[in-house]
Design an enzyme around this catalytic site. Sequence first.
Site, PDB file in Angstrom:
ATOM      1  CB  CYS A  85      -0.920   0.031   1.220  1.00 50.24           C
ATOM      2  SG  CYS A  85      -2.204  -1.236   1.230  1.00 50.24           S
ATOM      3  CB  CYS A 164      -2.378  -8.204   4.606  1.00 47.28           C
ATOM      4  SG  CYS A 164      -2.576  -7.142   3.152  1.00 47.28           S
ATOM      5  CG  PHE A 301      -7.157  -6.193 -24.934  1.00 44.31           C
ATOM      6  CD1 PHE A 301      -5.875  -6.713 -25.077  1.00 44.31           C
ATOM      7  CD2 PHE A 301      -7.492  -5.061 -25.651  1.00 44.31           C
ATOM      8  CE1 PHE A 301      -4.952  -6.103 -25.917  1.00 44.31           C
ATOM      9  CE2 PHE A 301      -6.586  -4.440 -26.491  1.00 44.31           C
ATOM     10  CZ  PHE A 301      -5.311  -4.962 -26.631  1.00 44.31           C
ATOM     11  CD  GLU A 322      -7.117 -12.289 -23.831  1.00 45.83           C
ATOM     12  OE1 GLU A 322      -5.881 -12.293 -23.719  1.00 45.83           O
ATOM     13  OE2 GLU A 322      -7.850 -11.356 -23.423  1.00 45.83           O
ATOM     14  CB  CYS A 396      -5.158  -0.958 -15.738  1.00 46.66           C
ATOM     15  SG  CYS A 396      -4.159  -1.673 -17.040  1.00 46.66           S
TER      16      CYS A 396
END
Length: 441
Positions: A85, A164, A301, A322, A396
């Site tokens: 993080c 975590c 994709f 893909e 992303c």
Amino acid sequence: MERVPQALDGLTLHVESLDGEGRGVARHADGKVVFVEGALPGEDIVFSLHERKPSYETGKAVAILKSSWGRCEPRCPHFGVCGGCATQHADAWTQMAAKQRALEENLARIGKVRAETLLPIVYGPEWGYRHRARLSARRVAKKGRALVGFRERRSTYVADMRQCPVLPGKVSDLIPALRELVETLSIRERLPQIEVAVGDDSTALVFRHLLPLTAPDEAQLKAFSEAHGVDVWLQPGGPESAHPFHHERSELHYALPEFGVRIGFRPTEFTQVNHAVNRVLVSRAVRLLDPQPGERVADLFCGLGNFSLPLAARGARVIGFEGSEGLVERARANAAANRLVVQFERMNLFAPNLAPFGPFDKLLIDPPREGAVELIKALPALGNGGGPRRIVYVACDTATLARDAGILVHTQGFRLEAAGVVNMFPHTAHVESLAVFDRNQ
């Protein structure tokens, strides 16, 4: 961090923003950029230098003189050492404001475009959300024990973790037991990682081992599986070598209830890490693409069919493309299991040839970090007939999205109707975003 008076020895800086790694961004009086770990926008901090470069410096905040209202106490005791993080010291609004700003700035700076509408931020659970993780394992002789966890920040060492909070509670609670398990194995020096994959009703752990297991090793793994209610997989080679060990019929899936779809996956196959946010993301993407019964839609994709199957459930005629043959086979199996008619094709989408399958009315593009520049360039130009009317782009990486957006708008005759960010990865600097392009009439 202790709040101390101005007299503390050290350089005082004012923090302006967060960068793509979750570090505060400040400037010296001469304009030189400084990246500061542990600092938030609006704060005055005392800076300790780590590294000096000709065009920038890096370091950390050793004291906060003026605190941001968005600062909060990190939940995890390992925060600051563990590299998993980057922004637990910031509340959700501060984190997402920085990500929204990164998206807008990259669109303007790289793509020279601006969204007509900013989409509302998609929020989700901040803790226990991470359903996929790759934990490092290492036997440390000096400590006399094995460690299991994420790598330390900016280091190859494994963090000495016992919990975590971004992992599901069941998995977080397993970390001490995993440390003990690894310590008992004969191959503990040659077991570099344990991959975690959590489905809706089962959890799989994939043990990467560089030496064959002994019979006692296998017995220990089976006992661990039974004691903790997890499926154990073994991976002696690359990802394709992963196979269920105990239980032999280990199966994972996640559901998209809005569409009546259930998607099966292997623990080494790509899925979004945050299942709750993924459900909202899929819902929003389908709503924005607005598929009508009979429309021809390409899902590029497509992976396991995360978007393809919901689009087909809305009546569209969907072809998913893909690059991985294994994922294509899995997507076909998912379509059959959900009794949906979807065509899946293997194609190198970095050198695409969609012409034999087109034309398409609409596209959904969900590329890896490299983006989809070759695919974008290959789209038919305006007036060429057969070009898609609408594109929903799930990204992303905001930089490659911005690059591709610039081509779509300035070359391919689209306008950027809307864009926004998705809180897929709370407490990290990773930005997931969504953009909608309509072709100019």
